[in-house]
Design a protein around this motif. Structure first.
Motif, mmCIF file in Angstrom:
data_model
loop_
_atom_site.group_PDB
_atom_site.id
_atom_site.type_symbol
_atom_site.label_atom_id
_atom_site.label_comp_id
_atom_site.label_asym_id
_atom_site.label_seq_id
_atom_site.Cartn_x
_atom_site.Cartn_y
_atom_site.Cartn_z
ATOM 1 N N PHE A 176 3.792 -1.667 3.495
ATOM 2 C CA PHE A 176 3.551 -0.245 3.280
ATOM 3 C C PHE A 176 4.853 0.413 2.831
ATOM 4 O O PHE A 176 5.916 0.172 3.410
ATOM 5 C CB PHE A 176 3.069 0.429 4.570
ATOM 6 N N ARG B 105 -3.912 4.947 4.130
ATOM 7 C CA ARG B 105 -3.439 3.575 4.302
ATOM 8 C C ARG B 105 -4.595 2.633 4.638
ATOM 9 O O ARG B 105 -4.646 1.494 4.153
ATOM 10 C CB ARG B 105 -2.387 3.516 5.417
ATOM 11 N N SER C 93 6.381 1.722 9.774
ATOM 12 C CA SER C 93 5.498 0.810 9.047
ATOM 13 C C SER C 93 6.213 0.140 7.890
ATOM 14 O O SER C 93 5.981 -1.033 7.589
ATOM 15 C CB SER C 93 4.283 1.570 8.504
ATOM 16 N N ILE D 48 0.847 -1.190 0.000
ATOM 17 C CA ILE D 48 0.000 0.000 0.000
ATOM 18 C C ILE D 48 0.884 1.242 0.000
ATOM 19 O O ILE D 48 1.761 1.391 0.864
ATOM 20 C CB ILE D 48 -0.941 -0.011 1.217
ATOM 21 N N ALA E 188 0.473 5.208 0.111
ATOM 22 C CA ALA E 188 -0.343 6.413 0.277
ATOM 23 C C ALA E 188 0.423 7.595 -0.303
ATOM 24 O O ALA E 188 1.589 7.814 0.030
ATOM 25 C CB ALA E 188 -0.660 6.651 1.753
ATOM 26 N N ASP F 216 6.120 4.413 1.858
ATOM 27 C CA ASP F 216 5.795 5.827 1.678
ATOM 28 C C ASP F 216 6.179 6.241 0.261
ATOM 29 O O ASP F 216 7.171 5.760 -0.297
ATOM 30 C CB ASP F 216 6.553 6.681 2.692
ATOM 31 N N GLN G 126 -2.514 10.577 5.806
ATOM 32 C CA GLN G 126 -1.832 9.333 5.495
ATOM 33 C C GLN G 126 -2.468 8.125 6.181
ATOM 34 O O GLN G 126 -2.581 7.051 5.578
ATOM 35 C CB GLN G 126 -0.357 9.425 5.874
#
Length: 271
Positions: A89, A75, A158, A8, A10, A91, A71
């Motif tokens: 995750f 997420r 994360s 994921i 974001a 960034d 954020q």
């Protein structure tokens, strides 16, 4: 093909960095991967970049366009949409090494760990400096969780972790700065097994636009709420370890511009 890992990403106004991030995910050696990009109401070229990657590699990339929520909620939207047995995750201004998810999945399958951790390489844009420190002294399929909570580096990030889907049954990110710190120490405290791969697979790009480097942002002090939540919600068995971790972080943060104004609150929290 069954999706093994849902990654994921974001993204909010990340047009300068997003291609590097997504390209690093396209280069992953793990075939059973999906990437869910959550465009969190961007006003620059981020949405266009998302659509371009989805159009060119539809088997790999999916995008969710939503109004700006922050954020944490972005997420969460990705977690809800994910199909994978494991979640990760990244960034949008960071990137990962090609073998990251293949290695972490293999470790998770072998060790039956709910969370697999790797090391972080930090790249400081302003000084062109790079550091990569070991999270723990030795790689292991069975991390001593109290030790990792107390002494482990990057334990509240994360991005340097692979999570079994079951980890997210009772957790979601809050709409706040330090949304990672708010839940990850808590989540780790409830794991039966955590594994550690001693490789700096995750590249953390620290630059002037990073949220946690913007010391003029009043929401930065959500950190107090995050600290309180981390201690109060942790499993009782590991509450002392989480408290130690928080106290150590507070001492480090006191050297940060602006945090000294909260000295009284930090001292009271430690007490």
């Amino acid at each position: 093909m069954q999706v093994q890992v849902s990654v994921i990403v974001a993204a909010y106004n990340e047009e300068h960095w997003l291609r590097r991030c997504l390209t690093s995910l396209k280069k992953q050696t793990l075939a059973a991967l999906e990437v869910i990009i959550v465009d969190d109401g961007s006003t620059d070229g981020t949405a266009t970049i998302c659509d371009q990657y989805c159009a060119r590699w539809p088997h790999l990339f999916r995008v969710i366009h939503q109004r700006n929520q922050g954020q944490g909620p972005a997420r969460n939207a990705g977690i809800t949409a994910a199909h994978g047995r494991y979640l990760g995750f990244v960034d949008a201004d960071d990137w990962v090494e090609p073998t990251m998810y293949a290695t972490l999945v293999a470790t998770a399958e072998r060790s039956h760990a709910q969370i697999v951790v790797c090391d972080v390489r930090k790249i400081y844009a302003a000084t062109h400096r790079t550091t990569s420190l070991l999270s723990l002294p030795d790689a292991t399929d069975h991390v001593a969780i109290a030790t990792y909570l107390k002494y482990g580096l990057n334990n509240a990030y994360s991005g340097n972790k692979l999570y079994a889907r079951s980890c997210w049954q009772k957790y979601r990110y809050q709409r706040m700065v330090y949304e990672d710190l708010d839940i990850l120490l808590d989540m780790l405290s409830y794991c039966e097994r955590v594994a550690y791969v001693q490789q700096p697979f995750y590249n953390y790009y620290k630059h002037a636009g990073s949220t946690t480097l913007d010391y003029t942002n009043p929401r930065l002090f959500d950190i107090m709420t995050a600290y309180q939540d981390a201690i109060e919600h942790a499993k009782v068995t590991y509450q002392d370890a989480v408290t130690y971790c928080v106290a150590k972080r507070i001492l480090i943060n006191l050297a940060t511009p602006g945090f000294a104004d909260y000295l009284a609150e930090f001292i009271e929290l430690i007490r």
